[in-house]
Design a protein around this motif. Structure first.
Motif, short mmCIF file in Angstrom:
data_model
loop_
_atom_site.label_atom_id
_atom_site.label_comp_id
_atom_site.label_asym_id
_atom_site.label_seq_id
_atom_site.Cartn_x
_atom_site.Cartn_y
_atom_site.Cartn_z
N THR A 127 -4.29 3.27 -6.71
CA THR A 127 -4.46 1.84 -6.96
C THR A 127 -4.72 1.57 -8.43
O THR A 127 -4.18 0.62 -9.02
CB THR A 127 -5.61 1.31 -6.10
OG1 THR A 127 -5.33 1.57 -4.72
CG2 THR A 127 -5.79 -0.17 -6.30
N MET A 152 -6.11 7.41 -2.72
CA MET A 152 -5.68 6.02 -2.68
C MET A 152 -6.32 5.21 -3.80
O MET A 152 -5.67 4.34 -4.41
CB MET A 152 -6.04 5.41 -1.32
CG MET A 152 -5.59 3.97 -1.16
SD MET A 152 -3.79 3.82 -1.28
CE MET A 152 -3.59 2.04 -1.27
N VAL A 153 -7.58 5.48 -4.10
CA VAL A 153 -8.24 4.74 -5.17
C VAL A 153 -7.58 5.01 -6.52
O VAL A 153 -7.31 4.10 -7.31
CB VAL A 153 -9.74 5.09 -5.22
CG1 VAL A 153 -10.42 4.42 -6.42
CG2 VAL A 153 -10.43 4.67 -3.93
N ALA A 171 0.83 -1.21 0.00
CA ALA A 171 0.00 0.00 0.00
C ALA A 171 0.86 1.26 0.00
O ALA A 171 0.53 2.25 -0.66
CB ALA A 171 -0.93 -0.02 1.21
N ALA A 206 -1.54 1.89 -10.30
CA ALA A 206 -0.67 0.73 -10.08
C ALA A 206 -1.17 -0.47 -10.87
O ALA A 206 -0.38 -1.23 -11.45
CB ALA A 206 -0.61 0.40 -8.59
N LEU A 207 -2.48 -0.67 -10.90
CA LEU A 207 -3.04 -1.78 -11.68
C LEU A 207 -2.77 -1.58 -13.16
O LEU A 207 -2.55 -2.56 -13.90
CB LEU A 207 -4.54 -1.90 -11.42
CG LEU A 207 -4.94 -2.42 -10.05
CD1 LEU A 207 -6.45 -2.32 -9.87
CD2 LEU A 207 -4.47 -3.86 -9.86
N GLY A 264 -6.83 -1.78 -2.63
CA GLY A 264 -6.99 -0.34 -2.59
C GLY A 264 -8.17 0.18 -3.37
O GLY A 264 -8.50 1.38 -3.27
N LEU A 265 -8.84 -0.66 -4.15
CA LEU A 265 -10.02 -0.19 -4.89
C LEU A 265 -11.18 0.18 -3.97
O LEU A 265 -12.07 0.94 -4.37
CB LEU A 265 -10.48 -1.28 -5.87
CG LEU A 265 -9.57 -1.54 -7.07
CD1 LEU A 265 -10.10 -2.69 -7.90
CD2 LEU A 265 -9.43 -0.29 -7.93
N VAL A 306 -2.67 -5.43 -4.23
CA VAL A 306 -2.83 -4.13 -4.89
C VAL A 306 -4.30 -3.81 -5.05
O VAL A 306 -4.73 -2.66 -4.83
CB VAL A 306 -2.10 -4.14 -6.24
CG1 VAL A 306 -2.32 -2.82 -6.97
CG2 VAL A 306 -0.61 -4.38 -6.03
N MET A 307 -5.11 -4.79 -5.41
CA MET A 307 -6.53 -4.52 -5.68
C MET A 307 -7.32 -4.17 -4.43
O MET A 307 -8.42 -3.65 -4.53
CB MET A 307 -7.17 -5.74 -6.36
CG MET A 307 -6.73 -5.91 -7.81
SD MET A 307 -7.58 -7.25 -8.63
CE MET A 307 -6.83 -8.66 -7.85
N VAL A 340 2.05 1.71 -3.52
CA VAL A 340 0.98 2.22 -4.38
C VAL A 340 0.79 3.72 -4.17
O VAL A 340 0.61 4.48 -5.13
CB VAL A 340 -0.32 1.45 -4.11
CG1 VAL A 340 -1.50 2.10 -4.82
CG2 VAL A 340 -0.17 -0.01 -4.54
#
Length: 1534
Positions: A1073, A1069-1070, A952, A1076-1077, A1061-1062, A1058-1059, A955
């Motif tokens: 994320t 943060m969203v 996190a 990063a994805l 953070g969705l 990683v997911m 990210v």
């Protein structure tokens, strides 16, 4: 058919027949199937088993019948079926029936000799039977072999080929039977004795024939040559299989054919001899053996090579030389010398120079294939044939009265001849040969023999350097570029020609420096620096950079003895010149100082794997110390040399398994200051400096490979040499550490890199007792700095070393203690770790950054220490420093996370790092989360939560303002994903990913999109059944602990972290994320295809929110999916993608409208316009229609430059047809990630993730009413993008377009050829017409300066007719035909000086077009101020014809004043009649056409009447002139 006829017991006969003939509709194939059926029925009727033996007996019985042989179709079918059966018949059965079968097949072959298909099948069967003959009864096979040999020279290619294959099959079967191989070879020899002398005999007969017999003699010659060529083609394969005696006799016969001097015969003979020479090992006498045994002894092979080399007709130069012959000769010599060097080195050494002399001219052949083949043959001769025995024999001088140079000297001279000016065009092929010979001579210890090679090498490199200097001087001296364009261009061309092979020549000279040693090279090519300064020679200063790059494993004493005194002399002269003063003296002093530094920078190269380091270092260390103390500018090369020596010694001893008392406790090559990409970050930095450190280091393996910067250790440098060098280094390392530490602290932060590298390397190989004192002193001063900083009153004895402020000093001592700790144990590291803890929460950015950097290096370099102290490191990483980390230190905190995550994955379940008190208060929340999930905290779950918390942080760093920090975060994400995937590949990644991602999507609001259905739920149940593993079902997938994800693979686990953070609560943060994805999707699209496809619905649901930060990230994610996902996975997701994106299609803020348009355009190109149109909402169909029109327009513009353009429908069709190919290219390309290209608001329309494409705007710079692609400015931008800087040199691919360049397209090939030749494409404007691009200093945005009058027209107006970038009238079909014609632009420029309207360029006068055609009136600021012109002259935007004036093409301008007829007048243009084009001429009605052509008739009639009148007037003038001359001529003149 298999089960019906043969079954499984027939050995596969029916299966092969069914495969080859069962599906064919040809009558012959159907006949084979029918014969198989009939024979199978007969076998079954007789009660016999269906087997290959039964088939063989039945077919042979059928062939004995006269009616079977009489029918060509039946016989062919029988023979074809027999060829399938024979390989499956047992050998003993064939041997028992050999005589009868051979006789029967011979009779069938004789009966059907004239039928190619039957003869071919019969030859195959006969060869199979002969190959199975009993060697003891070989006499029975002689008739059959004679029959086979009779077809070797058959005129039918397929029959002849089958006979040759059969002969090879028979001879190969006899290789282990010498008794049978001899008679069979004698039969082949008899055929050769009959056929090969035929061409010579026919030539003699033709010479003696009379004129009446000439035609018959020439026909006989043709037949004899054809038979000889056919037989030679067979011998290429059969000659290596003959018995030695027969092979020698056949070779003698073939060598006689060289006397005919026929290129075709010579080539085939040479190819056959090459096959014989290169077959297997050497064998002298009889005996069989394997099929690869050579049939020539050493003496015979030497004689063969001698004959080939002495046959002058083979090597005669001339335009008629056969390229195939030259290539075959190279193969013959290459194969022959390879065998001869093993058997008789003396014979090979005596003949090798002659072979090299003969092959070298082939380097200058016209054919590239011959050049390459000759170069490869020469390299093979040198590398394979120049063995130690051959070299020893070649170094002995020749005896006798006419003794000349040794064979080795002759060979070297031959190769050196390839570097002469005669072979200048072939230097590219000759230089690799020279490099191979130099490398071989160095390995054989014959370095002194390479002197003739070094002289031309030096001349080539020196000539290239001189040509480059002359070009620079000419360019500098040419003040006016226009006036000196010719001379500068000629000089540049000469420099380019001279430097064409400079790179290869420098590489070859580098091989010489590495293999021969600098002493040999400098003896032949001395530097001549002193002589040049005295005005007596040309210096070879270009050797210094080459020595710096290539010298290794040589004598260090040579540098101390020869080069260091020269450097000292240059330094003294530079000091004297500087003291003297003056401009010329100052310039010369600078040159001397530069040469001195270059010599000193060669010291690390001489230190690399030095053969005499113990003795030379002990004798020269005092000189190095004196130079280090007195000359600060010489300290970097001295530090580099010391560091290289220490790291190389440590590398060898570590490979030998020595302990820490020899190699220290950390590897300075893998994890030291030199492990980064550059040198700028090795040392400490000032407070707040964020650009002085390196990026994340390379992997330890890569860093260790490049640790010594001198390559791998030589074979002769072993453990004993390393121990001796270590002893010599340790004798002075303690003193060096004292000097280096003082210099490190005295230097500025940007200059500490070389000192840091030397300190770390020296500390690693110095005894701990000597290093501990310096480490304690550094740590004590660091502790005092910490205490003094906390004191309210500054102490009187404050530490003043290391910087100008306390923060800089603390950073300097912190890093100094780190580099010294490389030679100390874990106790010293524990003390350093305590000092680092306070730096992690320091308020100064520089101190905090150094604290994270030091801790990161410790964790990377000391894996065991990290495993033991992992709990404390985690507390520092996730404790107070997690929230107090400053932006300047985040990059180094990311560097620390990588080894910590790896250590967490490897630690045991009972490790203290996984205890519940790692995170303190925050851990309670984690425990509460686990209890809510329904499971107790386990070691696996806690490990996963710790890694997830670290992920996190990574990210979040993707949203940092610092560009390097963001890049480090992306790289760390990808690196950790790769590490976790390698550690635990896991099963069925894509299948397991679907369920977890649906769970995450539901939590993120996927229900709003309606993403799940009953079918999908069913699929989930099937996936759960297939996955197995405990029946946890979907409940396990929703758990946060590790139990639910065990066994699913490390990459899947990382994606899950990683997911998470969705579902964060903050948009920051969203969005991080999603970014990063996007990066992970870009990297792992092939491995996570289905996972990413299942992730799209929850991510797209975020588009329905109002957070623009999230929307911007989601659009970037969708763009990555559109670029990387395969089309078959992307097409089903088009509906949800368009549904979510088009919500923002009309929002221009943050360029969302542009981003949506770019993504839609890419989706249309990848998946096709039809697929996108099928799911496009009706309200947004206009956008797709506009994109389709723009794509068609772009295709027309592309095609217009090469093929004249095409219709929009055709282009769209072509795009659809080529969609598959371009999709593969675009999906599979390995383009680089570019964060700015994906997420930036300024460049939302770039095409590739690497930022290679330009922005694509819906609106151009002309204003809000302009449409992309229609404004003149937009066209200029596109043309500029297509040119892509072609003038920068080299071949440039077209840039700015979205489609990849199709290299199979003819137009693209022509474009590359023209670009390589420096030819601009038709329609490309000159340099003066190109728009100028500048940047606004305030905003940094690009500003395009457009010409006045290029405004945009209003809506609904017809497109203005204008000129393209080359000045051609776009509405004139004549100019379309003339595009690309050489010098047309110059001719039009000259014509522009006249008053011609049609064929002169329009001249701009005060914004008015004079002499051109106006189709839109006057343009002022993009607004139309005039009307339409009907062909008249445009002045001020108003047409003269529309005002009732005379047209510009009327004949009034050619009327003579006061007379009749036409005159040129001032315009100097021949009078012409202009007939305006009338659209009625295109009408089908003849009346309309007649009315339109009435004016033409009047013009033609008037022209005829005028011509008649003019001719009459001319005759009248001629008559009057004659009469006048007669009256004025004197009577006495005759």
């Amino acid at each position: 058919m298999v089960s019906e006829y043969g079954g499984d017991a027939d050995g596969g006969v029916a299966a092969e027949v069914a495969m080859r003939f069962g599906r064919s509709g040809q009558p012959d194939s159907q006949q084979v199937v029918a014969v198989l059926k009939a024979i199978t029925d007969v076998i079954r009727a007789e009660g016999l088993p269906v087997s290959p033996t039964s088939y063989f007996a039945a077919i042979m019985s059928a062939l004995e019948k006269p009616d079977t042989q009489a029918s060509q179709q039946v016989a062919l079918a029988m023979l074809t079926l027999l060829s399938v059966v024979l390989p499956r018949v047992p050998a003993h059965v064939l041997r028992s029936k050999f005589a009868g079968a051979a006789e029967l097949l011979g009779g069938v072959l004789a009966a059907h000799r004239g039928e190619a298909a039957a003869a071919k099948a019969a030859l195959g069967c006969l060869a199979a039977v002969l190959a199975a003959a009993d060697p003891g009864s070989w006499l029975a096979a002689v008739p059959g072999l004679n029959t086979l040999l009779a077809f070797v020279t058959d005129g039918r290619p397929k029959v002849r080929k089958r006979a040759v294959l059969g002969l090879v099959e028979v001879l190969a079967g006899l290789q282990r039977s010498p008794g049978a191989l001899g008679p069979a070879s004698e039969l082949v020899l008899k055929v050769c004795q009959r056929v090969l002398p035929g061409p010579a005999a026919a030539a003699h007969a033709a010479a003696a024939a009379s004129n009446k017999q000439r035609a018959a003699a020439e026909a006989a010659i043709t037949a004899a040559v054809a038979d000889a060529l056919h037989l030679l083609g067979a011998l290429k394969q059969a000659l290596p299989l003959l018995a030695p005696a027969a092979a020698k006799s056949v070779t003698e016969l073939m060598l006689k054919l060289y006397g005919l001097k026929q290129p075709l015969l010579d080539r085939h003979v040479t190819e056959a001899l090459a096959a014989l020479a290169g077959a297997g090992g050497l064998g002298g006498g009889g005996g069989g053996g394997g099929a690869g045994v050579s049939r020539l002894g050493a003496a015979d092979l030497a004689d063969l090579i001698t004959v080939v080399l002495e046959t002058e007709s083979l090597w005669a130069a001339g335009p008629s030389r056969d390229p195939g012959l030259l290539t075959a000769l190279g193969r013959l010599l290459e194969a022959g010398f390879g065998r001869l060097a093993e058997a008789d080195p003396a014979a090979a050494a005596a003949r090798l120079p002659r072979a090299v002399h003969a092959l070298v001219p082939g380097l200058a052949a016209e054919q590239d294939g011959v050049r390459f083949g000759t170069s490869q043959a020469l390299r093979s001769l040198i590398l394979d044939c120049l063995t130690p025995d051959v070299a020893a024999a070649a170094r002995r001088p020749r005896g006798g009265a006419a003794a000349g140079p040794s064979p080795l000297a002759s060979l070297v001279a031959a190769v050196a001849g390839g570097l002469s000016s005669r072979y200048q065009d072939a230097w590219g092929m000759a230089l690799p040969v020279v490099g191979a010979l130099i490398e071989r001579l160095g390995a054989l210890g014959a370095a002194d023999a390479a002197a003739p090679l070094l002289v031309p090498l030096g001349a080539i490199v020196s000539g290239a350097v001189d040509a480059a200097d002359d070009a620079d001087a000419a360019a500098a001296a040419a003040g006016d570029a226009t006036a000196a364009a010719g001379g500068a261009a000629a000089t540049a061309a000469a420099a380019a020609a001279a430097a064409a092979h400079s790179g290869a020549a420098e590489a070859t000279l580098g091989v010489a420096l590495k293999c021969l040693g600098p002493e040999v090279v400098l003896k032949v090519l001395p530097l001549q620096i002193t002589e040049a300064l005295a005005g007596g020679g040309e210096p070879r200063t270009w050797l210094l950079p080459l020595m710096r790059r290539h010298v290794r494993h040589t004598r260090l004493g040579y540098w101390f003895k020869e080069l260091m005194p020269l450097a000292q002399q240059l330094g003294a002269r530079a000091a004297a010149l500087s003291a003297a003063g003056g401009a010329s003296a100052g310039g010369l002093a600078l040159k001397c100082r530069t040469l001195e530094l270059q010599i000193w920078h060669c010291l690390p190269a001489f230190m690399s794997w030095a053969v005499d380091l113990p003795a030379a270092y002990a004798g020269g260390v005092n000189s190095l110390a004196a130079a280090f103390a007195n000359r600060p500018d010489l300290q970097p090369p001295i530090c580099a040399a010391l560091a290289r020596a220490c790291m190389q010694v440590r590398h060898v001893l570590a490979a030998a398994g020595r302990g820490s008392e020899f190699i220290g406790h950390a590897d300075p090559a893998a994890h030291g200051p030199a492990a980064g990409a550059g040198a700028g970050g090795a040392g400490g930095g000032a407070a707040g400096d964020d650009d002085d450190d390196d990026d994340l280091p390379a992997t330890p393996e890569d860093a260790a490979a490049a640790a010594a910067h001198g390559g791998a250790p030589p074979e002769s440098y072993g453990e004993a040499e390393a121990e001796a060098a270590l002893a010599a280094l340790r004798a002075f390392n303690a003193k060096w550490l004292s000097v280096l530490c003082a210099a490190y602290l005295a230097a500025g932060p940007e200059a500490r890199a070389p000192f840091a590298a030397a300190i770390a390397a020296a500390a690693a190989v110095t005894p701990e007792a000597a290093v501990a004192g310096y480490f304690r002193a550094a740590l004590q001063k660091l502790t005092k700095l910490i205490v003094d900083e906390a004191a309210e009153v500054p102490p009187p004895d404050a530490v003043t070393e290391g910087g100008g402020d306390p923060a800089a000093r603390r950073s300097a001592f912190l890093e100094l203690a780190l580099w010294l700790s490389y030679g100390l144990g874990d106790n010293a590291v524990d003390a350093l770790f305590k000092a680092v803890k306070s730096a992690l929460v320091h308020s100064e950015p520089g101190v905090q950054k150094r604290g994270f950097k030091v801790l990161a290096v410790l964790c990377e370099a000391r894996g065991p220490w990290l495993a033991k102290n992992l709990k404390e490191v985690l507390k520092q990483l996730l404790g107070p420093s997690a929230v107090s980390t400053l932006s300047a230190a985040r990059r180094h905190r990311l560097r620390l996370i990588r080894p910590v995550v790896v250590a967490l994955q490897r630690c045991a379940d009972d490790s203290e790092a996984l205890s519940s008190d790692v995170l303190g208060v925050e851990d309670q929340a984690m425990e509460g989360g686990e209890e809510e999930a329904g499971g107790a905290a386990s070691a696996g779950g806690r490990r996963r939560q710790l890694v997830a918390s670290l992920v996190a942080d990574i990210v979040l760093c993707t949203k940092e303002a610092n560009m390097k920090t963001r890049a480090a975060a992306y790289d760390l994400l990808v690196g950790l994903a790769h590490l976790m995937d390698q550690a635990d590949p896991g099963p069925g990644l894509a299948r397991l990913g679907q369920r977890r991602l649906r769970a995450a999507g539901g939590a993120g609001g996927a229900g709003k999109m309606g993403g799940s259905s009953e079918d999908e739920d069913g699929d989930d149940e099937q996936d759960e059944e297939q996955a197995g593993g405990g029946g946890g079902g979907s409940d396990d997938m929703e758990e946060g602990g590790g139990a639910g994800t065990s066994g699913k693979g490390g990459l899947y686990e990382f994606f899950s972290m990683v997911m998470a953070g969705l579902v964060a609560t903050t948009p920051h943060m969203v969005s991080a994320t999603v970014m990063a994805l996007a990066r992970l999707t870009f990297e792992f699209a092939s491995a996570m295809q289905n996972v990413v496809a299942a992730l799209l619905p929850p991510v797209l649901s975020l588009l329905r929110g109002k957070a623009r930060e999230i929307v911007k990230a989601v659009l970037g994610f969708v763009k990555v999916c559109a670029m990387r996902l395969p089309v078959e996975l992307l097409t089903p997701q088009l509906g949800p993608i368009l549904e979510g994106m088009l919500i923002w299609a009309e929002d221009s803020k943050n360029k969302f409208k542009l981003k949506v348009r770019v993504i839609v355009e890419r989706l249309a190109r990848r998946c096709g316009f039809d697929a996108v149109a099928a799911v496009m909402p009706p309200g947004d169909a206009k956008l797709l229609s506009h994109i389709r029109k723009e794509a068609a327009k772009k295709q027309r513009r592309k095609a217009g430059g090469s093929e004249g353009g095409s219709e929009a429908g055709d282009e769209d069709g072509r795009s659809r047809r080529s969609a598959g190919r371009s999709t593969i290219a675009r999906t599979a390309r390995a383009s680089q990630w570019g964060e700015t290209a994906v997420f930036s608001s300024e460049d939302g329309g770039s095409e590739g993730a690497g930022g290679r494409g330009g922005a694509r705007s819906v609106r151009s710079a002309g204003g809000p009413k302009s449409v992309a692609g229609r404004s003149a400015g937009g066209g200029a931008q596109q043309q500029q993008g297509r040119r892509g800087g072609a003038g920068a040199g080299g071949v440039r691919l077209a840039a700015g377009g979205g489609d990849p360049l199709d290299l199979l397209d003819a137009a693209a090939s022509r474009q590359l050829v023209r670009s390589a030749a420096g030819v601009r494409p038709a329609g490309a404007g000159g340099g003066g017409a190109e728009p100028t691009f500048t940047r606004d200093p305030a905003t940094g945005k690009m500003v395009i300066a457009e010409e006045a009058g290029d405004g945009e027209g209003g809506a609904g107006r017809k497109r203005r007719r204008g000129k393209d970038a080359s000045g051609y009238d776009s509405d004139d079909s004549d100019f379309d035909d003339l595009k690309g014609v050489a010098d047309l632009k110059y001719a039009m420029k000259k014509a522009g000086e006249s008053k011609s309207v049609r064929f002169a360029e329009a001249r701009s006068q005060g914004g008015r077009s004079v002499g051109g055609h106006s189709a839109g009136g006057r343009s002022e600021g993009g607004r139309s101020a005039g009307g339409r012109s009907a062909g008249g002259r445009s002045e001020g935007g108003r047409s003269t014809a529309s005002r009732g004036g005379k047209s510009a093409h009327s004949g009034d301008r050619f009327k003579a004043k006061g007379a009749t007829g036409d005159v040129k007048g001032k315009s100097k243009v021949d009078p012409y009649a202009y007939w305006t084009l009338d659209r009625r001429m295109l009408n089908r009605r003849r009346g309309k056409q007649a009315a339109a052509s009435a004016k033409l008739e009047s013009i033609v009639g008037g022209a005829q009447a005028g011509a008649l009148k003019g001719a009459k007037a001319k005759r009248s003038r001629d008559g009057q002139g004659t009469a006048k001359r007669q009256r004025t001529t004197p009577a006495s003149v005759e």
